[in-house]
Design an enzyme around this catalytic site. Structure first.
Site, PDB file in Angstrom:
ATOM      1  N   GLY A 134     -49.462 -74.731   6.767  1.00 42.27           N
ATOM      2  CA  GLY A 134     -51.064 -74.405   7.297  1.00 42.27           C
ATOM      3  C   GLY A 134     -51.116 -74.233   8.538  1.00 42.27           C
ATOM      4  O   GLY A 134     -51.552 -73.307   9.264  1.00 42.27           O
ATOM      5  N   ASP A 135     -50.403 -75.079   9.514  1.00 41.08           N
ATOM      6  CA  ASP A 135     -50.488 -75.734  10.783  1.00 41.08           C
ATOM      7  C   ASP A 135     -49.602 -74.535  11.487  1.00 41.08           C
ATOM      8  O   ASP A 135     -49.623 -73.507  12.221  1.00 41.08           O
ATOM      9  CB  ASP A 135     -49.411 -76.862  11.969  1.00 41.08           C
ATOM     10  N   ALA A 136     -48.284 -73.957  10.874  1.00 36.93           N
ATOM     11  CA  ALA A 136     -47.268 -72.172  11.129  1.00 36.93           C
ATOM     12  C   ALA A 136     -48.096 -71.466  10.580  1.00 36.93           C
ATOM     13  O   ALA A 136     -48.003 -69.971  11.319  1.00 36.93           O
ATOM     14  CB  ALA A 136     -45.954 -72.364  10.437  1.00 36.93           C
ATOM     15  N   ALA A 172     -50.522 -78.577   5.145  1.00 40.84           N
ATOM     16  CA  ALA A 172     -51.003 -78.996   6.136  1.00 40.84           C
ATOM     17  C   ALA A 172     -49.584 -78.686   7.408  1.00 40.84           C
ATOM     18  O   ALA A 172     -50.344 -77.811   8.058  1.00 40.84           O
ATOM     19  CB  ALA A 172     -51.087 -80.201   6.421  1.00 40.84           C
TER      20      ALA A 172
END
Length: 170
Positions: A62-64, A59
């Site tokens: 994935g945030d970036a 995550a």
């Protein structure tokens, strides 16, 4: 005798006292030792490496990835500048917006992708956003986990396909 790296033309001595960068992996193929240097701009981790990674780590990546896709989408499709771009980005990457986008693409996911999404959604998150309900926050974490998984797996085309489906107007 020197060994050639799998990804480039660098030769490294086969001495066990030779110190390699941390991103270098030793791979033994057909009885020969070869050095595999990971490309951080285009990682391709194996299924085993991805399974060993925590849902929170996926995550985090994935945030970036998701924010980069949103920023790119805004720059390509918008005419806003500066503060307006930042506000539009914040509006699209907040947990409620991510949860809404995830619901759009949930039927499009493969079984493997659904398992990764659920792994992220069910992760034990220690912080919670004030602007989102717990369900929205968990769904957003699942989306980020999925995007991180696809990026680290090297399946950027699938991440792009899902992102396009999220950004389509209904």
């Amino acid at each position: 005798v020197k060994h050639r790296c799998l990804n480039c033309i660098i030769y490294v001595p086969p001495c066990r006292h030779f110190f390699l960068p941390k991103q270098t992996k030793c791979v033994i193929l057909r009885g020969k030792r070869k050095w595999n240097i990971l490309n951080y701009f285009a990682p391709k981790l194996s299924s085993d490496e991805l399974r060993k990674m925590s849902a929170i780590a996926l995550a985090h990546m994935g945030d970036a990835v998701y924010e980069t896709l949103v920023r790119t989408w805004l720059c390509v499709h918008g005419t806003a500048t500066g503060k307006d771009l930042h506000r539009a980005t914040i509006a699209l990457v907040c947990a409620p917006a991510q949860a809404e986008k995830m619901q759009k693409v949930l039927p499009l996911l493969t079984d493997e992708e659904q398992a990764v999404y659920k792994r992220g959604r069910n992760a034990n998150v220690h912080t919670m956003s004030r602007s989102a309900t717990p369900a929205q926050y968990h769904s957003a974490t699942g989306l980020e986990c999925l995007m991180g998984y696809l990026y680290l797996k090297g399946d950027k085309n699938r991440a792009e396909e899902l992102f396009r489906a999220m950004m389509e107007e209904t």
